[in-house]
Structure formats: structure tokens, C-alpha cells
Design an enzyme around this catalytic site. Sequence first.
Site, short mmCIF file in Angstrom:
data_model
loop_
_atom_site.label_atom_id
_atom_site.label_comp_id
_atom_site.label_asym_id
_atom_site.label_seq_id
_atom_site.Cartn_x
_atom_site.Cartn_y
_atom_site.Cartn_z
N CYS A 58 0.86 -1.19 0.00
CA CYS A 58 0.00 0.00 0.00
C CYS A 58 0.90 1.23 0.00
CB CYS A 58 -0.89 -0.01 1.23
SG CYS A 58 -1.91 1.48 1.42
N CYS A 61 0.37 3.25 3.55
CA CYS A 61 0.85 2.79 4.86
C CYS A 61 1.95 1.74 4.78
CB CYS A 61 -0.31 2.24 5.69
SG CYS A 61 -0.95 0.63 5.12
N CYS A 76 -6.36 -4.55 -19.22
CA CYS A 76 -7.51 -3.68 -18.90
C CYS A 76 -7.09 -2.24 -18.65
CB CYS A 76 -8.27 -4.23 -17.69
SG CYS A 76 -7.38 -4.07 -16.13
N CYS A 110 -5.09 0.50 6.55
CA CYS A 110 -5.32 1.96 6.65
C CYS A 110 -6.59 2.43 5.96
CB CYS A 110 -4.12 2.72 6.09
SG CYS A 110 -3.91 2.61 4.30
N HIS A 113 -8.32 3.35 -0.54
CA HIS A 113 -8.91 2.78 -1.75
C HIS A 113 -7.79 2.26 -2.65
CE1 HIS A 113 -11.47 2.39 -5.30
NE2 HIS A 113 -10.55 3.07 -5.98
N HIS A 116 -10.91 -2.23 -7.52
CA HIS A 116 -12.09 -3.09 -7.45
C HIS A 116 -11.72 -4.52 -7.80
CE1 HIS A 116 -13.94 0.89 -7.79
NE2 HIS A 116 -14.97 0.35 -7.16
N ASP A 124 -7.87 -16.80 -17.49
CA ASP A 124 -7.28 -18.11 -17.19
C ASP A 124 -6.38 -18.00 -15.96
OD1 ASP A 124 -6.55 -20.76 -17.39
OD2 ASP A 124 -5.01 -20.39 -18.91
N ARG A 130 -10.36 -10.80 -10.88
CA ARG A 130 -9.43 -9.77 -11.37
C ARG A 130 -9.46 -8.61 -10.39
NH1 ARG A 130 -10.18 -5.13 -14.74
NH2 ARG A 130 -12.28 -5.88 -15.17
N CYS A 132 -8.46 -5.31 -9.93
CA CYS A 132 -8.08 -4.21 -10.81
C CYS A 132 -7.64 -3.06 -9.90
CB CYS A 132 -9.29 -3.84 -11.66
SG CYS A 132 -8.96 -2.56 -12.87
#
Length: 143
Positions: A58, A61, A76, A110, A113, A116, A124, A130, A132
Site C-alpha cells: 500500500c 501505509c 484492462c 489503513c 482505496h 475493485h 485463465d 481480477r 483491478c
Amino acid sequence: MTQPHTPAGPAEPTGARTEAQWRDILTPEEYAVLREGGTERPFVGEYTDTMTTGTYRCRACGAKLFTSQEKFGSHCGWPSFYAPLAKDTVRYITDSSLGMERVEVRCAACDSHLGHVFHGEGYDTPTDDRYCINSISLTLDEG
């Protein structure tokens, strides 16, 4: 389309700072994504196509979140992982902000965000998930 599922994880973050402290620590771009739930533009992130061996932490933190072993090329526009490092490293929140139901992924330590998680897209991978994740939400410890 298969409905996303919500994997098990902690219900509440394990530690946090005040928003003023986050503003002092993070750049405005990092703050917009990590603390306000923004999304970086696709295909511009530092780790979108990186396949370097290491552990992703992250950016806010430093908690360990993902490893390169679970990273895959989804094409993607954002880094994709099929699983977190451990089930308690991230937490999940139902997100209905765009008129559809998605599952938001946050740092369990922490509450920042990250991105998702989507299930059942046909990649596969061992989990058919996933994660993302915004590059700006991560740092990479190589090795």
C-alpha cells in the site's frame, strides 16, 4: 454476466490517520485515489505492465497487499492480480456509485482505496478474479 462475489476479509481497518495527516503524507494525486476513491487513467500507471518479481505494498501505509506471483496481464489498463497476498490484507465494500454494483478493494491496515475486484470474467487464472488495482495505490519491493 456473473455477479461479483465478496471474498472473506476484515470488516474494519486495523489502523488509520486523520485526513489532515494523509494530506501531509500523500501527493494530491495519491490522496485523490487512496483517500477519495478516485481512479487513475488507464494505461498510464507505473505498474500496469510491470512483471518484475516482488511484493506490492500500500502506497499510503506500506502494508503488504499482493505479490508478483498473482499478477497477470489482463490488458484492462490497470495492474491486475488474481488474489491478494492473504485474505486479511484487503477489505471489501459494496460500491454502487456508477449505477452498477461492484466490489471495492481497500487496504485492511489503513482503509485506503486500491481499486475493485471482478469475478467471472473468464481470465485463465486459478480464481477467475481480477483485482483491478490503481498503480498509484501501490509501491513495489523488488526481489
